[in-house]
Motif scaffolding. Structure first.
Motif, PDB file in Angstrom:
ATOM      1  N   LYS A   1      32.901  16.301  -4.159  1.00  0.00           N
ATOM      2  CA  LYS A   1      32.712  17.357  -5.145  1.00  0.00           C
ATOM      3  C   LYS A   1      32.383  18.697  -4.492  1.00  0.00           C
ATOM      4  O   LYS A   1      32.589  19.748  -5.086  1.00  0.00           O
ATOM      5  CB  LYS A   1      31.594  16.976  -6.123  1.00  0.00           C
ATOM      6  N   SER A   2      31.886  18.650  -3.258  1.00  0.00           N
ATOM      7  CA  SER A   2      31.561  19.885  -2.549  1.00  0.00           C
ATOM      8  C   SER A   2      32.773  20.515  -1.859  1.00  0.00           C
ATOM      9  O   SER A   2      32.689  21.603  -1.305  1.00  0.00           O
ATOM     10  CB  SER A   2      30.482  19.608  -1.500  1.00  0.00           C
ATOM     11  N   THR A   3      33.908  19.816  -1.906  1.00  0.00           N
ATOM     12  CA  THR A   3      35.129  20.324  -1.270  1.00  0.00           C
ATOM     13  C   THR A   3      35.667  21.523  -2.043  1.00  0.00           C
ATOM     14  O   THR A   3      35.744  21.500  -3.274  1.00  0.00           O
ATOM     15  CB  THR A   3      36.199  19.221  -1.222  1.00  0.00           C
ATOM     16  N   ARG A   4      36.079  22.549  -1.319  1.00  0.00           N
ATOM     17  CA  ARG A   4      36.648  23.724  -1.974  1.00  0.00           C
ATOM     18  C   ARG A   4      38.100  23.463  -2.384  1.00  0.00           C
ATOM     19  O   ARG A   4      38.814  22.677  -1.762  1.00  0.00           O
ATOM     20  CB  ARG A   4      36.578  24.946  -1.059  1.00  0.00           C
ATOM     21  N   GLY A   5      38.513  24.152  -3.427  1.00  0.00           N
ATOM     22  CA  GLY A   5      39.887  24.002  -3.901  1.00  0.00           C
ATOM     23  C   GLY A   5      40.910  24.320  -2.835  1.00  0.00           C
ATOM     24  O   GLY A   5      41.975  23.696  -2.778  1.00  0.00           O
ATOM     25  N   SER A   6      40.599  25.285  -1.962  1.00  0.00           N
ATOM     26  CA  SER A   6      41.544  25.667  -0.905  1.00  0.00           C
ATOM     27  C   SER A   6      41.833  24.507   0.038  1.00  0.00           C
ATOM     28  O   SER A   6      42.945  24.386   0.568  1.00  0.00           O
ATOM     29  CB  SER A   6      40.987  26.852  -0.110  1.00  0.00           C
ATOM     30  N   VAL A   7      40.837  23.625   0.253  1.00  0.00           N
ATOM     31  CA  VAL A   7      41.028  22.474   1.132  1.00  0.00           C
ATOM     32  C   VAL A   7      41.980  21.469   0.493  1.00  0.00           C
ATOM     33  O   VAL A   7      42.891  20.942   1.141  1.00  0.00           O
ATOM     34  CB  VAL A   7      39.670  21.813   1.456  1.00  0.00           C
TER      35      VAL A   7
ATOM     36  N   ASP B   1      40.828  26.670  -8.704  1.00  0.00           N
ATOM     37  CA  ASP B   1      40.473  27.924  -8.038  1.00  0.00           C
ATOM     38  C   ASP B   1      40.209  27.632  -6.556  1.00  0.00           C
ATOM     39  O   ASP B   1      39.292  26.875  -6.233  1.00  0.00           O
ATOM     40  CB  ASP B   1      39.226  28.526  -8.688  1.00  0.00           C
ATOM     41  N   PRO B   2      41.002  28.211  -5.645  1.00  0.00           N
ATOM     42  CA  PRO B   2      40.814  27.916  -4.218  1.00  0.00           C
ATOM     43  C   PRO B   2      39.426  28.275  -3.709  1.00  0.00           C
ATOM     44  O   PRO B   2      38.931  27.654  -2.766  1.00  0.00           O
ATOM     45  CB  PRO B   2      41.880  28.793  -3.533  1.00  0.00           C
ATOM     46  N   ALA B   3      38.786  29.275  -4.318  1.00  0.00           N
ATOM     47  CA  ALA B   3      37.502  29.760  -3.817  1.00  0.00           C
ATOM     48  C   ALA B   3      36.320  28.925  -4.297  1.00  0.00           C
ATOM     49  O   ALA B   3      35.212  29.067  -3.784  1.00  0.00           O
ATOM     50  CB  ALA B   3      37.307  31.218  -4.228  1.00  0.00           C
ATOM     51  N   LYS B   4      36.526  28.058  -5.271  1.00  0.00           N
ATOM     52  CA  LYS B   4      35.429  27.277  -5.842  1.00  0.00           C
ATOM     53  C   LYS B   4      35.465  25.829  -5.363  1.00  0.00           C
ATOM     54  O   LYS B   4      36.532  25.300  -5.034  1.00  0.00           O
ATOM     55  CB  LYS B   4      35.500  27.299  -7.369  1.00  0.00           C
ATOM     56  N   THR B   5      34.304  25.194  -5.359  1.00  0.00           N
ATOM     57  CA  THR B   5      34.252  23.766  -5.063  1.00  0.00           C
ATOM     58  C   THR B   5      34.732  22.986  -6.291  1.00  0.00           C
ATOM     59  O   THR B   5      34.779  23.526  -7.408  1.00  0.00           O
ATOM     60  CB  THR B   5      32.819  23.321  -4.733  1.00  0.00           C
TER      61      THR B   5
END
Length: 354
Positions: free
Chosen positions: A2-8, A40-44
């Motif tokens: 859940k802590s992974t960012r959308g960009s990952v 959102d790539p910037a959000k987890t």
């Protein structure tokens, strides 16, 4: 996690699909009321509350977020192939209306890409009916597709797909991201976000079109959405619409800000009008699109495009039993479909219908 960012997460998908022109694409998800949102790539992942409330497990759909105005000008074959799959699915699932004669031309390109040149020994009667192109498909369309397919000798898959996109981009609803809203007296409208601006529809007819350079502000408060437009007389006019709830209204505003940013000219090349109205979004709400703009992608020197020696691995479309004739009546069975699994990549599901 859940802590992974959308960009990952997006990075994993883009590497799996071997995509470099990545800014056109995204991952979409649905909340419990079937409203769709973009990751959102910037959000987890944990910050995407609507997503977290649906699982686990969590389902994300790969698809086009920003439709290139001219997909034929995309630099890489693999990117054009993903556009081909998405537009094919948009037509199949009814999101992109298509006249019968155009559907026949497009269907022939699909068959050419899938099966190659027409061969009377391999392509026996009814072979086109094994594939799905439009909702409520009729035999007349399949016959027309077969006739056109016979004329496409010599076109390799990449050429057939490029020709497909060349026709599809001229469809009225190509690349239109529709959002339901209400006008005066609770009359129903749709706002369509496009590469060139915002289109307003009522009763399936276009009643307004506002180009991005003329849109000076988008704003929302609670369930009210405001579109402020600069007229030819240099006076601003505000158009107000009601949205069903605050969450949906904020989603519309966010999509509008992202489309405006992606498709506008970079500030050092834009008109003084665009520079003048740089504060585009709502006061009190901050949202920034962090990717590259459309024009920047065509000029980015950081990656050599197209990459040399790229090999595009194509997936086979789902096939169905051939159309059969009913005994005695002589009438033909009608083929219907909901488009499940048609034209998707191997592990990523298609975008859901809004």
């Amino acid at each position: 996690q859940k802590s992974t960012r959308g960009s990952v997460v997006l990075g994993y998908v883009f590497r799996h699909l071997n995509l470099v022109e990545i800014d056109y694409f995204g991952l979409r998800y649905c909340d419990r009321s079937h409203q769709t949102y973009w990751l959102d790539p910037a959000k987890t992942l944990a910050e995407h509350k609507e997503l977290i409330n649906t699982g686990p497990p969590y389902t994300l759909y790969f698809g086009i977020k920003f439709y290139a105005e001219d997909p034929c000008k995309l630099k890489e074959e693999i990117t054009r192939y993903q556009f081909f799959l998405q537009v094919k699915q948009d037509i199949l699932q009814g999101r992109l209306p298509c006249p019968v004669n155009t559907a026949a031309q497009l269907g022939a390109y699909v068959i050419q890409s899938e099966l190659g040149d027409y061969d009377p020994y391999k392509h026996t009667a009814g072979y086109v009916s094994e594939y799905r192109f439009v909702p409520d498909q009729k035999e007349e369309l399949e016959d027309a597709i077969e006739r056109i397919h016979k004329t496409l000798m010599g076109q390799v898959p990449a050429e057939a797909e490029a020709n497909y996109l060349g026709v599809a981009k001229s469809l009225e609803m190509y690349g239109v991201d529709l959002h339901p809203v209400y006008g005066e007296n609770k009359s129903e409208y749709f706002l369509g976000l496009t590469p060139t601006g915002v289109v307003v529809y009522k009763n399936k007819k276009q009643v307004g079109k506002y180009f991005w350079p003329r849109i000076t502000k988008v704003h929302f408060k609670e369930t009210q959405f405001e579109l402020r437009v600069l007229g030819k007389d240099c006076n601003e006019t505000s158009f107000f619409f009601e949205v069903r709830d605050k969450i949906t209204c904020k989603h519309l505003w966010k999509c509008c800000v992202e489309h405006h940013t992606f498709f506008r000219m970079p500030e050092n090349e834009s008109s003084s009008l665009s520079r003048k109205f740089s504060k585009f979004g709502s006061i009190g709400y901050k949202h920034r699109y962090s990717g590259r703009m459309s024009l920047q992608m065509t000029r980015d020197p950081s990656v050599q495009l197209p990459r040399p020696d790229q090999c595009v691995e194509r997936s086979r479309s789902k096939t169905y039993p051939k159309r059969t004739q009913q005994t005695g009546s002589g009438s033909i069975n009608q083929i219907t479909t909901n488009g499940d699994n048609e034209g998707t990549t191997k592990v990523i599901a298609p975008s859901p219908v809004k």
